[in-house]
Design an enzyme around this catalytic site. Structure first.
Site, PDB file in Angstrom:
ATOM      1  N   ASP A   1       0.802  -1.221   0.000  1.00 26.26           N
ATOM      2  CA  ASP A   1       0.000   0.000   0.000  1.00 26.26           C
ATOM      3  C   ASP A   1       0.837   1.274   0.000  1.00 26.26           C
ATOM      4  O   ASP A   1       0.374   2.323  -0.429  1.00 26.26           O
ATOM      5  CB  ASP A   1      -0.999   0.007   1.162  1.00 26.26           C
TER       6      ASP A   1
ATOM      7  N   GLU B   1       9.620 -10.225  -2.684  1.00 22.99           N
ATOM      8  CA  GLU B   1      10.583  -9.139  -2.878  1.00 22.99           C
ATOM      9  C   GLU B   1      12.017  -9.637  -3.036  1.00 22.99           C
ATOM     10  O   GLU B   1      12.814  -9.011  -3.742  1.00 22.99           O
ATOM     11  CB  GLU B   1      10.498  -8.158  -1.706  1.00 22.99           C
TER      12      GLU B   1
ATOM     13  N   HIS C   1       1.290   0.426  10.428  1.00 29.81           N
ATOM     14  CA  HIS C   1       1.720  -0.921  10.052  1.00 29.81           C
ATOM     15  C   HIS C   1       3.026  -0.889   9.256  1.00 29.81           C
ATOM     16  O   HIS C   1       3.355   0.084   8.599  1.00 29.81           O
ATOM     17  CB  HIS C   1       0.630  -1.638   9.247  1.00 29.81           C
ATOM     18  N   HIS C   2       3.759  -1.996   9.351  1.00 35.92           N
ATOM     19  CA  HIS C   2       5.074  -2.191   8.733  1.00 35.92           C
ATOM     20  C   HIS C   2       6.178  -1.369   9.408  1.00 35.92           C
ATOM     21  O   HIS C   2       7.293  -1.281   8.869  1.00 35.92           O
ATOM     22  CB  HIS C   2       5.064  -1.879   7.233  1.00 35.92           C
TER      23      HIS C   2
ATOM     24  N   GLY D   1      27.037 -15.855  -3.202  1.00 35.34           N
ATOM     25  CA  GLY D   1      26.675 -17.263  -3.109  1.00 35.34           C
ATOM     26  C   GLY D   1      25.349 -17.532  -2.417  1.00 35.34           C
ATOM     27  O   GLY D   1      25.258 -18.457  -1.608  1.00 35.34           O
TER      28      GLY D   1
ATOM     29  N   ASP E   1      18.645 -28.942  -7.469  1.00 31.66           N
ATOM     30  CA  ASP E   1      17.301 -29.110  -6.939  1.00 31.66           C
ATOM     31  C   ASP E   1      17.115 -28.375  -5.612  1.00 31.66           C
ATOM     32  O   ASP E   1      16.063 -27.773  -5.358  1.00 31.66           O
ATOM     33  CB  ASP E   1      16.957 -30.596  -6.779  1.00 31.66           C
TER      34      ASP E   1
ATOM     35  N   ASN F   1      19.853 -34.230  -7.781  1.00 32.80           N
ATOM     36  CA  ASN F   1      20.753 -35.177  -7.135  1.00 32.80           C
ATOM     37  C   ASN F   1      20.391 -35.348  -5.655  1.00 32.80           C
ATOM     38  O   ASN F   1      21.239 -35.628  -4.813  1.00 32.80           O
ATOM     39  CB  ASN F   1      22.220 -34.784  -7.300  1.00 32.80           C
TER      40      ASN F   1
ATOM     41  N   GLY G   1      19.435 -33.430  -3.114  1.00 31.39           N
ATOM     42  CA  GLY G   1      19.898 -32.654  -1.978  1.00 31.39           C
ATOM     43  C   GLY G   1      21.035 -31.710  -2.291  1.00 31.39           C
ATOM     44  O   GLY G   1      21.324 -31.413  -3.453  1.00 31.39           O
TER      45      GLY G   1
ATOM     46  N   GLU H   1      27.196 -29.018  -0.372  1.00 32.04           N
ATOM     47  CA  GLU H   1      27.428 -29.092   1.071  1.00 32.04           C
ATOM     48  C   GLU H   1      27.924 -30.483   1.469  1.00 32.04           C
ATOM     49  O   GLU H   1      28.784 -30.626   2.354  1.00 32.04           O
ATOM     50  CB  GLU H   1      26.140 -28.748   1.828  1.00 32.04           C
TER      51      GLU H   1
END
Length: 562
Positions: free
Chosen positions: A28, A51, A114-115, A415, A442, A469, A471, A475
């Site tokens: 708004d 956003e 608000h916000h 990253g 994925d 793959n 996952g 990592e």
């Protein structure tokens, strides 16, 4: 002098910078400004699902167009986008973040609307943006023209984000229309430092028989693509790039030696960078992800470095020297050296692309990373945009030869996973004549998958390759190979475009073998007007060699205490 609204003044400046699309989410406090966007000639509103994605899309757009804009609402909207703006700051992408905020009187009274944080303070969020922008302002009817021009001049000069608060009551305030274009991106230079730089560079180059240029992302952001080509044409100079500069120079040119990643580089790139009489770093700051975890070895005392607003020769720094001016001086100097062609000059570092898809094993065998990247390389059209998500995709793309006039987009320094899907929305809108090809894992896709619907909504036709793959393979390669925190939910990826409303504007294929992948890419080539999603199923522990090597280095740096 005729007058226009503050909103139109800002939008006129955006068009002046070549911006044709404005990304964001309505709220708004920005709706009045969005009315001006819709009415402004030559601008199109692009509404995203949130956003953060709008900021990512603006980042991708800005990398190809040289500037971008994102609009959010106060507090909840702008804080959702701040991660994207931080990424743009880290990687030198010029994005204007516009926050629609409560009216001037409401803010002055400290009203608990608000916000806000209900404490009467209206600059909490602006101060947060101050850490990841080079200029910011809250516009008023009196200051708007000057503040808009100041912020956008800083954006163009530094190639980094800026932030403007636009109160609801200021949007329609009347101000004089712009009297002149924005100032030039680079301030007028003092010739003294440039002359001193040229003299120092001439002394370093005196007697040099080999010269290599190592280019990074700042060279791209500051428009050095053509000047770099001019330097390479002036003499038999070797050229290498960081991963952030991939696509910045023609990878088919005689002097191109590949991507440099410290000790994990191919032999040709390592020799070109480390065993050379003079190394020129062109917009190539040293960071861990581009140097193989700081395993680089630059020739001591024989390096010339070009950075925004300064240049260094050995240990001497020359401030106030623009990279373009320094590069022009080096081109002249190198051209006068009479350099001989170095060994291996003219031999491409990679196999050439454009042949038929060539599976490493049988067409019906299980698909591997090597076969995936061979197929991607064979498919990439000339002048396309390859977008590679941080992880297996980014590291796999480093050894992939780009076709002529192609562009490359990745985010190795910031990253932020999930970045590339919305960024591809931005690249495809920024360059509709170039087909964007996204390769994304994925796990990353699951963060921002809903923008597939936005792509279809705006009639875009990129190719999206989802590496399934099971996952977070990147990592797993660093730490926790079998840990459950590296697992993700098993989605039906080929069903996503339909679920997000793409309908017949998209085709999807799930592939598990090299033959199926070849068929899917042939389908993509035959349907240039539709979004194509290819789910490529790969083993969870299969990773590009560069990723495996870098993962070990990151594990050492992080010292998990195993």
């Amino acid at each position: 002098m005729s007058e226009i609204t503050v909103g139109d003044y800002l939008l006129r400046r955006l068009r002046e910078m070549g911006i044709e699309h404005v990304f964001g989410v309505p709220g708004d406090y920005n709706l009045g400004f969005l009315d001006r966007v819709l009415a402004f000639p030559g601008l199109e509103w692009v509404g995203t699902c949130n956003e953060l994605d709008a900021g990512y899309a603006a980042d991708g757009y800005g990398r190809l167009r040289g500037a971008a804009a994102v609009v959010t609402t106060f507090g909840v909207g702008e804080l959702s986008a701040v991660n994207a703006i931080a990424g743009s700051y880290a990687e030198s992408v010029p994005v204007l973040a516009i926050t629609g905020m409560p009216a001037t009187g409401v803010a002055a009274a400290g009203a608990p609307v608000h916000h806000t944080l209900m404490d009467g303070e209206y600059d909490h969020f602006g101060r947060m943006f101050a850490e990841v922008t080079v200029a910011r302002a809250t516009l008023t009817a009196d200051t708007a023209p000057a503040e808009i021009d100041r912020a956008l001049t800083a954006l163009r000069r530094h190639r980094r984000p800026v932030h403007l608060n636009l109160p609801t009551d200021v949007v329609l305030a009347r101000v004089p229309e712009p009297a002149a274009p924005l100032p030039a991106a680079d301030a007028p230079a003092d010739p003294g430092p440039l002359h001193a730089f040229r003299a120092a560079a001439a002394r370093m180059l005196d007697g040099a028989r080999t010269v290599t240029v190592l280019a990074g992302h700042e060279a791209d952001r500051h428009g050095l693509r053509a000047p770099l080509a001019g330097l390479l044409a002036a003499a038999p100079v070797r050229a290498t790039v960081y991963s952030t500069g991939k696509g910045l120079v023609d990878e088919g040119a005689p002097g191109f030696a590949g991507v440099y990643t410290g000790e994990f580089s191919g032999k040709q790139a390592r020799v070109a960078v480390e065993d050379v009489d003079c190394l020129v770093l062109a917009g190539a700051p040293v960071t861990d992800t581009v140097t193989g975890g700081f395993t680089h070895h630059f020739p001591a005392g024989r390096t010339i470095e070009l950075r925004p607003g300064r240049a260094t020769v050995g240990g001497a720094e020359f401030t106030g020297v623009a990279m373009a001016d320094a590069l022009a001086a080096l081109t002249e100097l190198v051209g006068e050296l009479g350099l001989p062609e170095p060994a291996g000059y003219g031999r491409p570092p990679f196999p050439t692309t454009g042949d038929a898809v060539r599976p490493v094993r049988g067409a019906d065998d299980r698909l591997t990373q090597d076969e995936l990247w061979a197929a991607v390389g064979d498919f990439l059209p000339e002048a396309s945009v390859l977008v590679a998500e941080q992880g297996t995709a980014f590291f796999g793309a480093q050894e992939l030869p780009l076709p002529r006039d192609a562009r490359f987009v990745g985010q190795p320094m910031w990253g932020s996973i999930g970045y590339t899907l919305p960024a591809t929305l931005g690249t495809q809108l920024a360059a509709p004549d170039r087909r964007s090809v996204l390769v994304i894992g994925d796990g990353s896709l699951q963060l921002t998958a809903q923008e597939l619907g936005t792509m279809a909504r705006y009639g875009l036709s990129p190719v999206v390759v989802v590496i399934n793959n099971a996952g977070y393979t990147v990592e797993r390669a660093i730490h926790g190979a079998t840990a459950p925190y590296n697992d993700i939910a098993a989605w039906d990826y080929t069903a996503l475009p339909g679920a997000f409303g793409a309908g017949d504007r998209c085709v999807s294929r799930r592939v598990t073998t090299p033959g199926e992948l070849a068929d899917a890419f042939r389908l993509a080539a035959a349907t240039p007007d539709r979004l194509v999603l290819i789910e490529a199923v790969l083993p969870p522990d299969d990773a590009p060699e560069l990723l495996t090597a870098m993962a070990g280095r990151f594990a050492e740096q992080n010292d998990y205490g195993d």
